[in-house]
Design an enzyme around this catalytic site. Structure first.
Site, PDB file in Angstrom:
ATOM      1  N   GLU A  18     -42.052 -98.582 -75.014  1.00  9.40           N
ATOM      2  CA  GLU A  18     -41.012 -97.921 -74.217  1.00  9.40           C
ATOM      3  C   GLU A  18     -41.692 -96.842 -73.377  1.00  9.40           C
ATOM      4  O   GLU A  18     -42.539 -96.105 -73.873  1.00  9.40           O
ATOM      5  CB  GLU A  18     -39.984 -97.266 -75.147  1.00  9.40           C
ATOM      6  N   THR A  49     -36.571 -96.145 -70.141  1.00  2.22           N
ATOM      7  CA  THR A  49     -35.419 -95.319 -70.522  1.00  2.22           C
ATOM      8  C   THR A  49     -34.613 -94.893 -69.290  1.00  2.22           C
ATOM      9  O   THR A  49     -35.104 -94.950 -68.155  1.00  2.22           O
ATOM     10  CB  THR A  49     -35.866 -94.052 -71.285  1.00  2.22           C
ATOM     11  N   GLY A 125     -25.789 -92.902 -74.790  1.00  3.63           N
ATOM     12  CA  GLY A 125     -26.368 -91.687 -74.211  1.00  3.63           C
ATOM     13  C   GLY A 125     -25.887 -90.488 -75.011  1.00  3.63           C
ATOM     14  O   GLY A 125     -24.896 -90.563 -75.742  1.00  3.63           O
ATOM     15  N   TYR A 179     -29.900 -96.981 -86.431  1.00  3.31           N
ATOM     16  CA  TYR A 179     -30.448 -95.728 -86.968  1.00  3.31           C
ATOM     17  C   TYR A 179     -30.693 -95.844 -88.473  1.00  3.31           C
ATOM     18  O   TYR A 179     -29.761 -95.683 -89.266  1.00  3.31           O
ATOM     19  CB  TYR A 179     -29.474 -94.568 -86.674  1.00  3.31           C
ATOM     20  N   HIS A 183     -26.959 -92.367 -87.455  1.00  4.04           N
ATOM     21  CA  HIS A 183     -26.743 -91.567 -86.248  1.00  4.04           C
ATOM     22  C   HIS A 183     -26.130 -90.239 -86.666  1.00  4.04           C
ATOM     23  O   HIS A 183     -25.272 -90.190 -87.541  1.00  4.04           O
ATOM     24  CB  HIS A 183     -25.802 -92.314 -85.286  1.00  4.04           C
ATOM     25  N   LYS A 199     -20.873-103.854 -82.921  1.00  2.78           N
ATOM     26  CA  LYS A 199     -21.646-104.089 -81.690  1.00  2.78           C
ATOM     27  C   LYS A 199     -22.252-105.504 -81.720  1.00  2.78           C
ATOM     28  O   LYS A 199     -22.287-106.187 -80.712  1.00  2.78           O
ATOM     29  CB  LYS A 199     -22.758-103.034 -81.528  1.00  2.78           C
ATOM     30  N   LYS A 305     -47.374 -91.453 -72.735  1.00  6.92           N
ATOM     31  CA  LYS A 305     -48.772 -91.049 -72.998  1.00  6.92           C
ATOM     32  C   LYS A 305     -49.425 -92.218 -73.746  1.00  6.92           C
ATOM     33  O   LYS A 305     -49.181 -92.422 -74.941  1.00  6.92           O
ATOM     34  CB  LYS A 305     -48.810 -89.780 -73.845  1.00  6.92           C
TER      35      LYS A 305
HETATM   36  P1  FAD Z   1     -22.876 -95.682 -80.146  1.00  4.19           P
HETATM   37  O1  FAD Z   1     -23.222 -96.994 -80.705  1.00  4.19           O
HETATM   38  O2  FAD Z   1     -21.731 -95.597 -79.217  1.00  4.19           O
HETATM   39  O3  FAD Z   1     -22.632 -94.706 -81.392  1.00  4.19           O
HETATM   40  C1  FAD Z   1     -22.494 -93.293 -81.204  1.00  4.19           C
HETATM   41  C2  FAD Z   1     -21.807 -92.677 -82.428  1.00  4.19           C
HETATM   42  O4  FAD Z   1     -20.433 -93.063 -82.448  1.00  4.19           O
HETATM   43  C3  FAD Z   1     -22.379 -93.136 -83.767  1.00  4.19           C
HETATM   44  O5  FAD Z   1     -22.258 -92.064 -84.660  1.00  4.19           O
HETATM   45  C4  FAD Z   1     -21.456 -94.287 -84.187  1.00  4.19           C
HETATM   46  O6  FAD Z   1     -21.398 -94.432 -85.589  1.00  4.19           O
HETATM   47  C5  FAD Z   1     -20.120 -93.850 -83.596  1.00  4.19           C
HETATM   48  N1  FAD Z   1     -19.311 -94.942 -83.077  1.00  4.19           N
HETATM   49  C6  FAD Z   1     -19.727 -96.069 -82.433  1.00  4.19           C
HETATM   50  N2  FAD Z   1     -18.674 -96.797 -82.039  1.00  4.19           N
HETATM   51  C7  FAD Z   1     -17.557 -96.113 -82.394  1.00  4.19           C
HETATM   52  C8  FAD Z   1     -16.169 -96.328 -82.245  1.00  4.19           C
HETATM   53  N3  FAD Z   1     -15.707 -97.410 -81.623  1.00  4.19           N
HETATM   54  N4  FAD Z   1     -15.300 -95.401 -82.745  1.00  4.19           N
HETATM   55  C9  FAD Z   1     -15.744 -94.292 -83.366  1.00  4.19           C
HETATM   56  N5  FAD Z   1     -17.061 -94.033 -83.545  1.00  4.19           N
HETATM   57  C10 FAD Z   1     -17.952 -94.920 -83.059  1.00  4.19           C
HETATM   58  N6  FAD Z   1     -30.412 -92.085 -74.658  1.00  4.19           N
HETATM   59  C11 FAD Z   1     -30.469 -92.001 -73.303  1.00  4.19           C
HETATM   60  O7  FAD Z   1     -29.778 -91.163 -72.718  1.00  4.19           O
HETATM   61  N7  FAD Z   1     -31.294 -92.827 -72.566  1.00  4.19           N
HETATM   62  C12 FAD Z   1     -32.070 -93.764 -73.158  1.00  4.19           C
HETATM   63  O8  FAD Z   1     -32.796 -94.481 -72.474  1.00  4.19           O
HETATM   64  C13 FAD Z   1     -32.028 -93.900 -74.578  1.00  4.19           C
HETATM   65  N8  FAD Z   1     -32.763 -94.835 -75.231  1.00  4.19           N
HETATM   66  C14 FAD Z   1     -32.639 -94.995 -76.590  1.00  4.19           C
HETATM   67  C15 FAD Z   1     -33.335 -96.033 -77.233  1.00  4.19           C
HETATM   68  C16 FAD Z   1     -33.224 -96.216 -78.620  1.00  4.19           C
HETATM   69  C17 FAD Z   1     -33.959 -97.347 -79.279  1.00  4.19           C
HETATM   70  C18 FAD Z   1     -32.410 -95.331 -79.377  1.00  4.19           C
HETATM   71  C19 FAD Z   1     -32.316 -95.492 -80.873  1.00  4.19           C
HETATM   72  C20 FAD Z   1     -31.728 -94.295 -78.751  1.00  4.19           C
HETATM   73  C21 FAD Z   1     -31.816 -94.122 -77.354  1.00  4.19           C
HETATM   74  N9  FAD Z   1     -31.109 -93.116 -76.682  1.00  4.19           N
HETATM   75  C22 FAD Z   1     -31.166 -93.012 -75.311  1.00  4.19           C
HETATM   76  C23 FAD Z   1     -30.308 -92.140 -77.439  1.00  4.19           C
HETATM   77  C24 FAD Z   1     -28.851 -92.600 -77.632  1.00  4.19           C
HETATM   78  O9  FAD Z   1     -28.200 -92.652 -76.390  1.00  4.19           O
HETATM   79  C25 FAD Z   1     -28.178 -91.595 -78.568  1.00  4.19           C
HETATM   80  O10 FAD Z   1     -28.699 -91.715 -79.869  1.00  4.19           O
HETATM   81  C26 FAD Z   1     -26.653 -91.591 -78.575  1.00  4.19           C
HETATM   82  O11 FAD Z   1     -26.238 -90.402 -79.216  1.00  4.19           O
HETATM   83  C27 FAD Z   1     -26.009 -92.761 -79.306  1.00  4.19           C
HETATM   84  O12 FAD Z   1     -26.163 -93.927 -78.631  1.00  4.19           O
HETATM   85  P2  FAD Z   1     -25.663 -95.324 -79.282  1.00  4.19           P
HETATM   86  O13 FAD Z   1     -25.837 -96.349 -78.253  1.00  4.19           O
HETATM   87  O14 FAD Z   1     -26.266 -95.517 -80.605  1.00  4.19           O
HETATM   88  O15 FAD Z   1     -24.090 -94.968 -79.426  1.00  4.19           O
END
Ligand code: FAD
Length: 317
Positions: A18, A49, A125, A179, A183, A199, A305
């Protein structure tokens, strides 16, 4: 080619990386300088990203503060195009809910599809730095699963305009985040896994994990997923520690634990160079163990890096 096809066709564990877009004002050469030395290990795909806008306050001549929105790291789509033309490998752009209306998302997906991109990592995000919790755009998505539903709809030729008939079907393979140490917003791992399962049911083709430093956490996470009948590939994400301060900063930023043995060894280091060597060695051991465990791919967070990841890959692949 799709990430899932790369995994299916591979005879052994795949190496992937990444990268982060460079800060605004820098050239794409920074990205190429990061990827060039890593091409030796033949990554079939490279994640790029996405970084949403942030608000900063600038002092105006009148003395008042002006709230300005800036994107410090733009360029995800352009970098993907650069990766295709220079390396002929598959870029995996990250697509987030934050900062996008549904219509902007649709247009971004059209651009990606026109570029021949077949993979996307769909994410929610994080909250903006000065906001306590994640706030979607008006007309934007709240959770990754909602954004995924839009991508899968477009994969079936369903766009936002209901009058659009026979629209082109996009062909995206969809990755989502998982996670192993939960998370940070989820009340417990069970609830987080419930949302992850949804998902996958909605169409996610594979999962990439948040970084972890204790392989047991990943192994338990995979077992918990399989017990819930989540059968898609689960790609472990790894990051080597490269400075002494990271043993405090990483848990704060990513809500995960660093094993005692690793913190003890880092704390003994006299400088960051020594800490980096410890971090690289730890990551090499993690990687070797995970290969033995049979992971489909090892995905390294380079933070743009390359040097530590080059050393790890030389020892592992
Ligand atoms: P979600 O799957 O939407 O989950 C977020 C939270 O809400 C979790 O606690 C989940 O349990 C809960 N949840 C999910 N669905 C629901 C629902 N329907 N109702 C109620 N609660 C729910 N961030 C960036 O900004 N840019 C990036 O490029 C980026 N790359 C990443 C790459 C990886 C591999 C990882 C692990 C993270 C990355 N992130 C990035 C960070 C990520 O955006 C954050 O961790 C964010 O807080 C959660 O994203 P998610 O897609 O897991 O969210």
């Amino acid at each position: 080619m799709k990430v899932t096809e790369h995994i299916k066709n591979a005879k052994s564990t795949i190496f992937s990386i990444e990268i982060l877009p460079p800060l605004k004002g820098k050239s794409i050469k920074e990205i190429f300088d990061c990827i060039d030395p890593l091409m030796e290990f033949k990554p079939p795909f490279v994640d790029v990203t996405y970084h949403r806008e942030e608000f900063v306050y600038r002092k105006r001549a009148s003395g008042y503060l002006e709230k300005v929105s800036i994107r410090k790291r733009p360029g995800t789509v352009g970098i993907c195009a650069g990766i295709i033309s220079r390396y002929k490998v598959d870029p995996v752009p990250h697509l987030i809910c934050g900062g996008f209306t549904r219509h902007e998302t649709e247009n971004a997906l059209i651009d990606l599809s026109f570029l021949g991109i077949e993979n996307i990592l769909v994410l929610r995000g994080d909250a903006r730095k000065n906001e306590g919790s994640f706030i979607p755009e008006p007309e934007g998505h709240h959770y990754a699963i909602d954004l995924m539903a839009q991508v899968t709809a477009m994969n079936h030729g369903k766009y936002l305009d209901p009058d659009l008939n026979h629209a082109d079907q996009t062909n995206f393979c969809i990755g989502v985040a998982g996670y192993p140490e939960k998370h940070f917003e989820a009340p417990n791992l069970k609830v987080d896994l419930h949302h992850l399962k949804r998902k996958v049911e909605e169409g996610a083709d594979y999962i990439v994990t948040q970084m972890f430093f204790d392989n047991q956490k990943y192994i338990e996470f995979v077992k918990a997923c399989r017990d819930l009948n989540i059968t898609v590939p689960i790609i472990p994400g790894l990051k080597p520690i490269t400075t002494r301060s990271q043993i405090a900063n990483i848990p704060k930023s990513f809500y995960l634990d660093i094993p005692e043995q690793l913190t003890d060894e880092i704390m003994k280091c006299k400088n960051d160079e020594e800490a980096k060597q410890v971090g690289i060695e730890w990551c090499i051991q993690q990687s070797k163990e995970l290969i033995k465990y049979g992971v489909p791919c090892l995905h390294y967070y380079t933070m743009s890096k390359p040097e530590p990841v080059v050393k790890i890959a030389r020892a592992v692949f």
